[in-house]
Design an enzyme around this catalytic site. Structure first.
Site, PDB file in Angstrom:
ATOM      1  N   HIS A 174       0.833  -1.200   0.000  1.00 46.72           N
ATOM      2  CA  HIS A 174       0.000   0.000   0.000  1.00 46.72           C
ATOM      3  C   HIS A 174       0.873   1.259   0.000  1.00 46.72           C
ATOM      4  CE1 HIS A 174      -3.865  -2.136   1.630  1.00 46.72           C
ATOM      5  NE2 HIS A 174      -3.391  -2.680   0.519  1.00 46.72           N
TER       6      HIS A 174
ATOM      7  N   GLU B 220       1.325   3.708   2.119  1.00 44.42           N
ATOM      8  CA  GLU B 220       2.099   4.006   3.325  1.00 44.42           C
ATOM      9  C   GLU B 220       3.378   3.163   3.389  1.00 44.42           C
ATOM     10  OE1 GLU B 220      -2.324   3.958   4.642  1.00 44.42           O
ATOM     11  OE2 GLU B 220      -1.106   3.196   2.986  1.00 44.42           O
TER      12      GLU B 220
ATOM     13  N   LEU C  17     -13.363  -3.559 -28.213  1.00 45.21           N
ATOM     14  CA  LEU C  17     -13.573  -2.977 -26.880  1.00 45.21           C
ATOM     15  C   LEU C  17     -12.325  -3.078 -26.003  1.00 45.21           C
ATOM     16  CD1 LEU C  17     -17.199  -4.262 -26.093  1.00 45.21           C
ATOM     17  CD2 LEU C  17     -16.519  -2.116 -27.184  1.00 45.21           C
TER      18      LEU C  17
ATOM     19  N   GLU D  91     -20.508   2.725 -23.602  1.00 48.36           N
ATOM     20  CA  GLU D  91     -20.179   3.353 -24.887  1.00 48.36           C
ATOM     21  C   GLU D  91     -21.284   3.209 -25.935  1.00 48.36           C
ATOM     22  OE1 GLU D  91     -16.468   3.068 -26.752  1.00 48.36           O
ATOM     23  OE2 GLU D  91     -15.292   3.506 -24.966  1.00 48.36           O
TER      24      GLU D  91
ATOM     25  N   LEU E 163     -27.620   3.666 -23.888  1.00 50.67           N
ATOM     26  CA  LEU E 163     -27.312   4.924 -23.196  1.00 50.67           C
ATOM     27  C   LEU E 163     -28.575   5.578 -22.648  1.00 50.67           C
ATOM     28  CD1 LEU E 163     -24.733   6.250 -25.809  1.00 50.67           C
ATOM     29  CD2 LEU E 163     -24.195   5.882 -23.393  1.00 50.67           C
TER      30      LEU E 163
END
Length: 347
Positions: A51, A53, A210, A289, A295
């Protein structure tokens, strides 16, 4: 600018380097400061790897300075064992006295536990610096955990007079509404989002791959709607080149190495059903898309977060009309002779 904000801003900058490669984990950046000087920084690069940190601590040359330093992190440090040990434990072990956190992690296994653990260890913890910006950074992760669905980006290109495509198609001469640079940008977006979704007609008309051919990065998971199983097996979306989910009403088809079939009823609740399937498959973001019907269905259901609409310079006079959308226009930019409009949902 306040000093804490300066360093959290740097954390956000660093975190963005992981866009597209950290799923299902969030984007996180971290900076370690000693006496007004950055002595270490890092970001989460890939799920299963250290990670932010950890990378920041590892980058510090003189570890003895950690006992007199402040660690900045854009998202609450984790407090549970996942594929890597808890970052809270590392911060406590390294005796870092001051921790500044951008925002709380909404993930149930963390959510406030990291902060509590640090407080119990007697550390000085500051929370909520540039919180809005840190939430925006992880809009995908937050949407997934809080709304139990992926973050939804709608994308289309329309002609100057508002059409997606002409009435007739010539397969030898595809009609490009946008320029090369706009198309390359779309491929960059594909590397950033976890999945890409299209309807049946788009696949039958264009036989799209795609994938992200014009930009270096991961290919998105392909999500294809195919209600009655019309898409032929030789089409690109069934080539096993990348993970693909086919949502269908047809009889259960056998899953293959890279293709999963998911069954649902194609009724009024289809958008909700699709999002449920994507959530069950741990998909945090999807770029939709097309085509027009797909859509518009998501728009009408109020299930979208962002819309990216290209306006090309060419006029088509007639054809398939572009979707109608209402949202807040948050950005507008020119890409040569194309215009890109970014809308945000009012929700």
């Amino acid at each position: 600018m306040k000093i804490h904000e300066k360093y959290i801003l740097r954390c956000i900058e660093l975190a963005k380097n992981g866009l597209g490669t950290t799923y299902p984990n969030p984007l996180v950046g971290s900076v370690i400061v000693h006496e007004g000087k950055i002595i270490g920084e890092g970001w989460h690069q890939k799920a299963g790897e250290p990670h932010a940190e950890v990378n920041a601590v590892n980058s510090v040359k003189d570890k003895s300075l950690l006992e007199k330093s402040t660690i900045y992190v854009s998202l609450e440090p984790c407090s549970h064992f996942g594929k890597t040990p808890p970052c809270c434990d590392l911060i406590i072990q390294q005796k870092i006295p001051n921790i500044v956190i951008g925002t709380i992690d909404p993930f149930a296994k963390v959510s406030g536990n990291g902060i509590r653990k640090l407080n119990e260890a007697g550390r000085n913890v500051t929370v909520g610096v540039l919180e809005k910006e840190c939430n925006e950074l992880n809009k995908r992760f937050f949407t997934f955990h809080q709304k139990k669905r992926p973050y939804i980006i709608l994308k289309w290109a329309e002609s100057a007079d508002g059409f997606l495509s002409p009435d007739t198609r010539d397969e030898q001469k595809p009609v490009w509404i946008t320029n090369t640079y706009s198309r390359q940008l779309v491929h960059k977006w594909r590397t950033e989002e976890q999945a890409i979704l299209v309807g049946t007609q788009t696949v039958l008309d264009d036989n799209p791959k795609l994938n992200s051919r014009d930009w270096k990065g991961n290919d998105p998971i392909r999500v294809v709607l195919d209600r009655t199983g019309k898409i032929p097996d030789h089409y690109a979306v069934k080539d096993n080149s990348s993970q693909t989910i086919i949502i269908t009403e047809a009889e259960k088809t056998t899953n293959s190495e890279n293709i999963i079939f998911e069954n649902t009823i194609f009724d009024r609740s289809l958008p909700d059903s699709i999002l449920k399937i994507l959530h069950q498959n741990d998909i945090q973001s999807v770029i939709i898309e097309g085509g027009k019907m797909t859509l518009q269905t998501f728009i009408d259901a109020g299930l979208w977060d962002e819309a990216r609409v290209f306006k090309g310079a060419i006029s088509l006079v007639s054809g398939t009309a572009a979707p109608k959308i209402k949202g807040e226009l948050i950005d507008r930019k020119s890409i040569l002779n194309d215009e890109l409009l970014i809308f945000k949902s009012h929700d």
